[in-house]
Write an enzyme that holds these catalytic residues in place. Sequence first.
Site, PDB file in Angstrom:
ATOM      1  N   THR A   1       0.839  -1.197   0.000  1.00  0.00           N
ATOM      2  CA  THR A   1       0.000   0.000   0.000  1.00  0.00           C
ATOM      3  C   THR A   1       0.874   1.248   0.000  1.00  0.00           C
ATOM      4  O   THR A   1       0.504   2.279  -0.577  1.00  0.00           O
ATOM      5  CB  THR A   1      -0.934  -0.012   1.217  1.00  0.00           C
ATOM      6  OG1 THR A   1      -1.657  -1.253   1.242  1.00  0.00           O
ATOM      7  CG2 THR A   1      -1.925   1.140   1.175  1.00  0.00           C
TER       8      THR A   1
ATOM      9  N   HIS B   1       5.530   0.920   9.225  1.00  0.00           N
ATOM     10  CA  HIS B   1       5.624   0.181  10.487  1.00  0.00           C
ATOM     11  C   HIS B   1       6.295   1.033  11.569  1.00  0.00           C
ATOM     12  O   HIS B   1       6.075   2.234  11.659  1.00  0.00           O
ATOM     13  CB  HIS B   1       6.352  -1.145  10.292  1.00  0.00           C
ATOM     14  CG  HIS B   1       5.716  -2.080   9.306  1.00  0.00           C
ATOM     15  ND1 HIS B   1       4.349  -2.178   9.139  1.00  0.00           N
ATOM     16  CD2 HIS B   1       6.254  -2.962   8.426  1.00  0.00           C
ATOM     17  CE1 HIS B   1       4.081  -3.076   8.215  1.00  0.00           C
ATOM     18  NE2 HIS B   1       5.212  -3.554   7.753  1.00  0.00           N
TER      19      HIS B   1
END
Length: 281
Positions: free
Chosen positions: A111, A150
């Site tokens: 993404t 992340h």
Amino acid sequence: MNIAIGYSPCPNDTFIFDALVNGDIPTNGLRFSPVLEDVQTLNEWALAGKLPFTKISYGVLPLIASQYQMLPAGGALGMGVGPLLVTTPAWLAANGNTTPKTVIIPGANTTAHLLFSWAYPQVTQKRFAVFHDIEDAILRGEADAGVIIHENRFTYQQKGLVALCDLGNLWEQQLQVPIPLGGIAVRKDVPLAVALQVNALIQQSIAYSWRNYPNISNYVQCYAQAMEPTVMQQHIELYVNDFSHHVGAKGKAAVHTLIQVYQQLHPQSSYNNPVFIEEPA
């Protein structure tokens, strides 16, 4: 029945699946064999239809729609959770707000790549790397900038990097929907009853982990490697939210928006498949 299920070693995923795969909740005869890999590897495996249940980036969903549908539970969506485009202070001082020419991205099917391509369609010199290698590659001068995801969004400043663009904020401001980062895909040859059962178990697993929070289990810690406890907590609190329990109407609308953006970037593509499994009324 033994079920292989793929997800990443990142704290949000291990937090979600901890109780499910480690016997902390009853699973009604189902046994789970976890397969932990970087999300780009899981994306590539999904393209090949390798696992019956797997975490994927929503960016790869249009390419696997003939083989997979999505579970409502277990995903990572939200506001303020998006990828960041970062660079060195030296590059920023020399180039200001000009568009970087060379950019490192955490996987072709992520993404993050989709959001970057949407925001910077003019950038064509891209290379792909595992997400945890990108900060150091930028510092070594291997590219003008990089897209980080992340826990790196919590650590890039400590590494001496600066943000050029918050791709998530840009998405939210322009499209007015949350960012659908990733979710749990189920292969279409899995019976719907089994998919629904696994979906419910994922919800129970999440609830179990939250009941024990802020205690972070050994399972989560062992895969987080050298990550500081505060970063683990930030990671979990950002990426495991109400959308993780159930994507809901708002989350589904965000996923459909992402598919529309994908189709704008890839005009030759088409998407005519139901995205999510059918839930009982």
